[in-house]
Design a protein around this motif. Sequence first.
Motif, PDB file in Angstrom:
ATOM      1  N   SER A  95       0.856  -1.186   0.000  1.00  9.71           N
ATOM      2  CA  SER A  95       0.000   0.000   0.000  1.00  9.71           C
ATOM      3  C   SER A  95       0.893   1.237   0.000  1.00  9.71           C
ATOM      4  O   SER A  95       2.053   1.179   0.426  1.00  9.71           O
ATOM      5  CB  SER A  95      -0.900   0.006   1.232  1.00  9.71           C
ATOM      6  N   LYS A 111       1.694   0.353   5.244  1.00 10.14           N
ATOM      7  CA  LYS A 111       1.150  -0.307   6.425  1.00 10.14           C
ATOM      8  C   LYS A 111       0.457  -1.630   6.118  1.00 10.14           C
ATOM      9  O   LYS A 111       0.125  -2.388   7.024  1.00 10.14           O
ATOM     10  CB  LYS A 111       0.166   0.627   7.138  1.00 10.14           C
ATOM     11  N   SER A 112       0.197  -1.901   4.854  1.00 10.38           N
ATOM     12  CA  SER A 112      -0.499  -3.132   4.482  1.00 10.38           C
ATOM     13  C   SER A 112      -0.077  -3.545   3.074  1.00 10.38           C
ATOM     14  O   SER A 112       0.693  -2.841   2.411  1.00 10.38           O
ATOM     15  CB  SER A 112      -2.016  -2.928   4.545  1.00 10.38           C
ATOM     16  N   VAL A 151      -6.420  -7.956   1.510  1.00 12.29           N
ATOM     17  CA  VAL A 151      -5.419  -7.062   2.084  1.00 12.29           C
ATOM     18  C   VAL A 151      -5.045  -7.589   3.465  1.00 12.29           C
ATOM     19  O   VAL A 151      -5.863  -8.203   4.157  1.00 12.29           O
ATOM     20  CB  VAL A 151      -5.908  -5.601   2.202  1.00 12.29           C
ATOM     21  N   GLN A 152      -3.806  -7.373   3.830  1.00  9.66           N
ATOM     22  CA  GLN A 152      -3.324  -7.772   5.160  1.00  9.66           C
ATOM     23  C   GLN A 152      -2.465  -6.651   5.711  1.00  9.66           C
ATOM     24  O   GLN A 152      -1.597  -6.119   5.009  1.00  9.66           O
ATOM     25  CB  GLN A 152      -2.510  -9.067   5.056  1.00  9.66           C
ATOM     26  N   ASP A 153      -2.740  -6.258   6.968  1.00 13.97           N
ATOM     27  CA  ASP A 153      -1.908  -5.210   7.554  1.00 13.97           C
ATOM     28  C   ASP A 153      -0.706  -5.853   8.252  1.00 13.97           C
ATOM     29  O   ASP A 153      -0.786  -6.977   8.760  1.00 13.97           O
ATOM     30  CB  ASP A 153      -2.718  -4.335   8.512  1.00 13.97           C
ATOM     31  N   ARG A 171      -1.001  -6.034  12.653  1.00 11.33           N
ATOM     32  CA  ARG A 171      -1.833  -7.052  13.301  1.00 11.33           C
ATOM     33  C   ARG A 171      -1.931  -8.344  12.492  1.00 11.33           C
ATOM     34  O   ARG A 171      -2.467  -9.337  12.969  1.00 11.33           O
ATOM     35  CB  ARG A 171      -3.237  -6.496  13.534  1.00 11.33           C
ATOM     36  N   ARG A 172      -1.476  -8.287  11.246  1.00  8.50           N
ATOM     37  CA  ARG A 172      -1.546  -9.424  10.323  1.00  8.50           C
ATOM     38  C   ARG A 172      -2.995  -9.855  10.096  1.00  8.50           C
ATOM     39  O   ARG A 172      -3.288 -11.017   9.863  1.00  8.50           O
ATOM     40  CB  ARG A 172      -0.708 -10.585  10.822  1.00  8.50           C
ATOM     41  N   SER A 177     -10.517   0.054  -0.567  1.00  8.35           N
ATOM     42  CA  SER A 177      -9.635  -0.699   0.324  1.00  8.35           C
ATOM     43  C   SER A 177     -10.363  -1.244   1.542  1.00  8.35           C
ATOM     44  O   SER A 177      -9.826  -2.096   2.248  1.00  8.35           O
ATOM     45  CB  SER A 177      -8.452   0.168   0.765  1.00  8.35           C
TER      46      SER A 177
END
Length: 439
Positions: A339, A343-344, A359-361, A364-365, A405
């Motif tokens: 991103s 952050k993701s 999407v994965q941040d 926190r995954r 998003s």
Amino acid sequence: MQNYLHRASLYALTLFLSMVYVPLNAALNIEIFGGGATRIPIAIVPFSAESRLPQSVTTIVAADLGRTGLFKLVDSLGHTPHEPEEIVYADWQNQGASALVIGNTAMLPDGRIEVRFRLMDVAKQVQLTGFTSTVSADQLSAVAHRIADIIYEALTGDIGVFSTRIAYVLKQGNKYALQVADSDGHNAQSVIEYTEPIISPAWSPDGSKLAYVSFENKKPVVYVQELLTRNRKAVANFKGSNSAPAWSPDGSKLAVVLTMQGGSQIFLINADGSGAQRLTQSSGIDTEPSFSPDGRSIIFTSDRGGSPQIYRVAITGNQAGTAERLTFEGSYNVSPRFSPDGKSFAYIHRHDGKFNVAVQDFARRQVQILTDSKFDESPSFAPNGKMILYATEIGGRGILSAVSSDGQTKQRLTSQAGDIREPVWGPLLRSQRTSKFIN
């Protein structure tokens, strides 16, 4: 990973085809699904004297704002103020409008067109922002997108991306075209056309060049092409396969996937093709690199653990650290893209036989699946991070789609003909920040 290997085999089968230049054309029409629960009610009064123009500025501005899913377009019901003193605010309050756009167009003696607009706060009865520009007729759509950017930024606080461009590969019959279009899919132009496959387009950070892979030399070779001059150069033409280019944030280097030392591994090269340095060391297939916005790491796809998953590796100079696995849900996660805020990341996740954008941040995954179609590919963030462009398959044909998003709003960009693949959203351009505002 098998899908990619299968696709590569199909590309190889077409290498015998001869090169024929026939322009490819595909007009894109946008369908919008969903939308946020709370949208900003905005009225856009048709700009004055538009009937004499080749394009309606009002129509483009309204379409740009409408397809975000963030705005509710309020009917002007025949009211036609074009200057602040002509506004009867009670009319617009009764219509439920919170914001009002008024504007003028004027044809100048030299054939250019002056375009002016103001964004008004209906409740406070004040001007929020305004803009004036003098353009040629073929720049009307560009100035309309710029106006939409200004309105979007004033009302949401986020950067508008309507003035950006997208690139994608269009296949019609046995012909492939790398095309560049406005963010709304209009004004598409071919950068290059061949009867051999073209894959993996990647914008340079300043938006002036595209890197891509062409099979025109009977093998995959990475080229970099200037959009203005059409000049191009093969920057990765090593022994074996050369693929999956990704620009570093400063535009000085490219990460590419090479097989010159055996299996597919990620290398770093200078933007002119010199100085190849191997980054990854694995017994598996490492591919699809994407740089972090700060250039300090890349994420990529690898099957080194037995199935295609997303990994991250830190980069110091031309050296890479130890790869860290990022995805653990499911047995197939590919095509990662950072991103813009770092952050993701977006990627393609297989679940219940479907290939969807997720999407994965990093912190926190947490994983969020954004689409519910059957076969999505090639996710690419808008420069403001609010939308993700991707290709999906409808009726056996690839089309462009975009999803917010948060997954709330989806856009489907359909073409009249052809198979569209591998879209990538271009960067913000410096010219987008050169505007003359009015008070």
